[in-house]
Design an enzyme around this catalytic site. Sequence first.
Site, PDB file in Angstrom:
ATOM      1  CB  SER A 152      -0.803  -0.067   1.211  1.00 46.95           C
ATOM      2  OG  SER A 152      -1.567   1.265   1.424  1.00 46.95           O
ATOM      3  CE1 TYR A 165      -3.420  -2.562   5.289  1.00 44.78           C
ATOM      4  CE2 TYR A 165      -2.593  -0.146   4.518  1.00 44.78           C
ATOM      5  CZ  TYR A 165      -3.087  -1.532   4.342  1.00 44.78           C
ATOM      6  OH  TYR A 165      -3.455  -1.708   2.978  1.00 44.78           O
TER       7      TYR A 165
END
Length: 275
Positions: A152, A165
């Site tokens: 990401s 994350y």
Amino acid sequence: MGKLDGKVALVSGSGRGIGRSIALKLASEGARLVINDLDEAPAEAVAAEIRDMGGEALVCAGSVTAEDFGTRFVNTAVDGFGGLDIIVNNAGYTWDSTIQKMGDDQFQAMIDVHLTAPFRILRAASEPIRIFSKREAQEGREVFRKVVNISSIAGLYGNAGQVSYSSAKAALVGMTRTLCKEWGRYKVNVNCVAFGLIATRLTQAIEKEQATIDVEGRAIKVGIQPQLLETMGHIIPLGRPGKPEEAAGAVYMFCAPESDYVSGQVLVCGGGLLL
């Protein structure tokens, strides 16, 4: 004739969203798929879609964080299809909080699903890949295999409220570049796609009541505030979130034969957004 005819592909988290689109894209190019989802019903539904389009698919449902999952996933491909050519580590979700409010369990959950699970899958795949590669070399054939890890832009640049994350996704880049060096001798291309804002159930606009998803008995809040989504639409150069099918296209680029001499790379699929 598709560019992936005869290839066997594993796609984790492929019962919904981006994973589903990746599986359908690979199947449309001739790959045989092993579909995974935490829940069996959506996995079976995607497998049925692939069969309806004339393809082949098997299902390996269950949590990617289970200790035995990697072995079970790989064995489904090897035992069911007799091969293993493409691995896409896509499964995951977000569980956000600022660091002062984040418990150890919340931090560890993101590490488990986004980092440890891909590690176990790839470790389980290492021996079959070694055996297949040795056999092909003895036969004088050069066969390239593909690993695509899903990261990401949060893993590349950080994102407030996503320390767990972002940490896991950043570490996945390190895993990608290391495995590229370890598995080059087996003719395996190991690359990474870092997504920006892609329109899925995890990034839907929050209405009056915030939506939740069930992850092994935990109700995880999902969605983005409408004002933030509107702002993102203005700062993304292409002017909107990506579609799951567009995200799948970026993954496919690393699975296609044209990428046989590309390895250890990170491709940002974010509509031009570079934070």
